[in-house]
Design an enzyme around this catalytic site. Structure first.
Site, PDB file in Angstrom:
ATOM      1  CG  HIS A 173      -0.259  -0.345   2.528  1.00  0.00           C
ATOM      2  ND1 HIS A 173       0.513   0.606   3.004  1.00  0.00           N
ATOM      3  CD2 HIS A 173      -0.339  -1.402   3.262  1.00  0.00           C
ATOM      4  CE1 HIS A 173       1.107   0.052   4.184  1.00  0.00           C
ATOM      5  NE2 HIS A 173       0.490  -0.808   4.529  1.00  0.00           N
ATOM      6  CG  HIS A 222       4.220  -1.566   1.785  1.00  0.00           C
ATOM      7  ND1 HIS A 222       3.071  -1.926   2.044  1.00  0.00           N
ATOM      8  CD2 HIS A 222       4.955  -2.488   2.677  1.00  0.00           C
ATOM      9  CE1 HIS A 222       2.967  -2.937   2.889  1.00  0.00           C
ATOM     10  NE2 HIS A 222       4.076  -3.259   3.635  1.00  0.00           N
ATOM     11  CD  GLN A 231       6.355 -11.484  10.650  1.00  0.00           C
ATOM     12  OE1 GLN A 231       7.241 -11.830  10.244  1.00  0.00           O
ATOM     13  NE2 GLN A 231       5.717 -10.325  10.692  1.00  0.00           N
ATOM     14  CG  ASP A 246       4.798  -2.683  11.699  1.00  0.00           C
ATOM     15  OD1 ASP A 246       3.615  -2.500  12.423  1.00  0.00           O
ATOM     16  OD2 ASP A 246       4.875  -2.282  10.507  1.00  0.00           O
TER      17      ASP A 246
END
Ligand code: PAF
Length: 287
Positions: free
Chosen positions: A36, A39, A63, A152
């Protein structure tokens, strides 16, 4: 130069070797796909830096926890390729599972206390999976710079620490959060939100900005956290994993206001888990 899609380690190594012999720095954007505008901003940062730009797509099983969304994580390779191409990345690396986890694989990279707070207790093993795959991808790509999104924030802090601790020869660049016009932070997982959930998901950014504004106005951390929690809990269908004010480097919760702070939260709406954060520096932006 047209985007090259690379699906083998040999092909990757020869593309990297060619770029190095042309004296290019290697900029790397590791992703799990479903790309998106967030990125895209990382690819653009690498391009601005003049890097030979490599994007990887690998939905990393280690993960994800047992009840997590590994199986239904959006896989949109054709659309992702078009985004990388339009953004003028040079290589899209799509490794096979065995390229990342070779037969007999045993080794894991376990992060330290930075992984203990915020998302850590809600996603046991998650950051170990992230560190392990990122270390492997760094070994495969051998970048000079790797670009990550500040959304993040805990992942970025843990990866910075890993790079320092394991003496990895690269620089980590954190890029600002990209938001929808109404404030929702972009995430591949936003695709899971039904229209009504999408509307309610805004409570997270609204809560964090409420907390930020209270801290800027000189109110206490306790009062800001209570107000943020109240804002989230009064939104129907939302459950709160955490909402917290932390030191942006150590990620330790703070009780007294200090100049640099991060206000962070994680909520669940339906089957979707959303995280977000706001960085603040009271030495420059106190009201
Ligand atoms: O942020 C992500 O998309 C993933 O955690 C990463 C860094 C690509 C590792 O799988």
């Amino acid at each position: 130069m047209a985007l090259e899609t690379v699906t083998s380690v040999e092909h990757l190594r020869s593309a990297v070797a060619d770029a190095r012999s042309a004296n290019r720095t290697i900029g790397f954007i590791p992703t799990m796909g479903a790309l998106h505008a967030g990125h895209l901003s990382l690819i653009e940062a690498a391009r601005r830096n003049g890097d030979f730009t490599i994007v990887s797509i690998f939905v990393n099983p280690t993960q994800f926890g047992p009840g997590d969304d590994f199986d239904r994580y959006p896989r949109t390779l054709d659309a992702d390729r078009a985004i990388c191409d339009a953004a003028a990345a040079q290589v899209l690396f799509v490794p096979q599972h065995e390229d990342v986890y070779p037969k007999g694989d045993q080794t894991r990279v376990r992060p330290g206390p930075l992984a203990d707070g915020l998302c850590g207790p809600f996603r046991p093993g998650h950051f170990e999976g992230v560190c392990t795959v990122v270390a492997k991808l760094f070994g495969l790509v051998q970048p000079d710079v790797a670009y990550f999104g500040q959304k993040d924030a805990q992942q970025v802090a843990i990866i910075r620490r890993m790079v320092l601790d394991l003496r990895m020869p690269l620089r980590i660049e954190a890029c600002p959060i990209v938001r929808e016009p109404d404030g929702l932070a972009l995430s591949s997982r936003n695709a899971y939100l039904e229209p009504d959930q999408r509307r309610r998901s805004l409570c997270l950014y609204q809560a964090l900005t409420t907390g930020r504004d209270m801290l800027r106005a000189g109110e206490s951390v306790n009062d800001a956290v209570a107000a943020m929690r109240e804002r989230l809990e009064r939104t129907s269908g939302v459950s709160v994993d955490y909402v917290s004010v932390v030191d942006p480097d150590s990620l330790d919760p703070v009780t007294d206001t200090k100049s640099r702070l991060m206000v962070a939260g994680a909520i669940r709406i339906g089957s979707c888990r959303l995280i977000d954060n706001v960085l603040m520096d009271l030495s420059v932006d106190r009201e």
